[in-house]
Write a protein that holds these residues in place. Structure first.
Motif, PDB file in Angstrom:
ATOM      1  N   LEU A  61       0.905  -1.248   0.103  1.00  0.00           N
ATOM      2  CA  LEU A  61       0.032   0.049  -0.139  1.00  0.00           C
ATOM      3  C   LEU A  61       0.818   1.398   0.000  1.00  0.00           C
ATOM      4  O   LEU A  61       0.700   2.009  -0.764  1.00  0.00           O
ATOM      5  CB  LEU A  61      -1.072  -0.001   1.334  1.00  0.00           C
ATOM      6  N   GLU A  62       1.748   1.280   0.864  1.00  0.00           N
ATOM      7  CA  GLU A  62       2.782   2.596   0.994  1.00  0.00           C
ATOM      8  C   GLU A  62       3.361   2.622  -0.265  1.00  0.00           C
ATOM      9  O   GLU A  62       3.878   3.809  -0.771  1.00  0.00           O
ATOM     10  CB  GLU A  62       3.632   2.128   2.115  1.00  0.00           C
ATOM     11  N   LYS A  63       3.832   1.706  -1.110  1.00  0.00           N
ATOM     12  CA  LYS A  63       4.414   1.624  -2.386  1.00  0.00           C
ATOM     13  C   LYS A  63       3.645   2.446  -3.350  1.00  0.00           C
ATOM     14  O   LYS A  63       4.052   3.154  -4.026  1.00  0.00           O
ATOM     15  CB  LYS A  63       5.113   0.276  -2.852  1.00  0.00           C
ATOM     16  N   HIS A  64       2.374   2.030  -3.394  1.00  0.00           N
ATOM     17  CA  HIS A  64       1.557   2.649  -4.468  1.00  0.00           C
ATOM     18  C   HIS A  64       0.703   3.671  -4.461  1.00  0.00           C
ATOM     19  O   HIS A  64       0.515   4.440  -5.299  1.00  0.00           O
ATOM     20  CB  HIS A  64       0.667   1.347  -4.917  1.00  0.00           C
ATOM     21  N   LEU A  65       0.492   4.123  -2.917  1.00  0.00           N
ATOM     22  CA  LEU A  65      -0.478   5.310  -2.680  1.00  0.00           C
ATOM     23  C   LEU A  65       0.101   6.448  -3.133  1.00  0.00           C
ATOM     24  O   LEU A  65      -0.587   7.358  -3.784  1.00  0.00           O
ATOM     25  CB  LEU A  65      -0.576   5.427  -1.278  1.00  0.00           C
ATOM     26  N   PRO A  66       1.533   6.893  -3.162  1.00  0.00           N
ATOM     27  CA  PRO A  66       2.009   8.057  -3.825  1.00  0.00           C
ATOM     28  C   PRO A  66       1.595   8.330  -5.218  1.00  0.00           C
ATOM     29  O   PRO A  66       1.790   9.511  -5.539  1.00  0.00           O
ATOM     30  CB  PRO A  66       3.531   7.842  -3.460  1.00  0.00           C
TER      31      PRO A  66
END
Length: 102
Positions: A25-30
């Motif tokens: 999630l943290e990889k794709h949210l930005p």
């Protein structure tokens, strides 16, 4: 006159709900549009006060290709907070709860 008979098969396209892990999630949210991420968070949590929290800092920018929708922008500290709240909401234990009607 010839008639053609078609054979129809049913294909089960059901995919059981699953949640990505926090790192994914943290990889794709930005890469997500903050305006869309905000509306998703409001839908998932049912907390419309998030619109008051993040809405004032949200601006929309037209993209170079006028055929595309404008993209939302948030100040960096607000984006980080929004992403954190989304990770928390999406990483909850019940993978089907966010899809239920509120």
């Amino acid at each position: 006159m010839t008639s053609t008979t078609r054979s129809h098969r049913l294909i089960d396209l059901h995919v059981p709900p699953s949640r990505p892990d926090r790192a994914e999630l943290e990889k794709h949210l930005p890469g997500g549009d903050p305006a869309l991420l905000l509306t998703a968070l409001v839908q998932i949590t049912g907390d419309a006060s998030l619109l008051d929290r993040f809405g004032p800092g949200l601006t929309m920018e037209q993209r170079a290709d006028a055929r595309l929708l404008p993209m939302g922008r948030l100040p960096e500290e607000d984006r980080a907070e929004l992403h954190g709240l989304l990770v928390e909401a999406l990483a909850e234990d019940d993978p089907t709860d966010f899809a239920s009607a509120r």
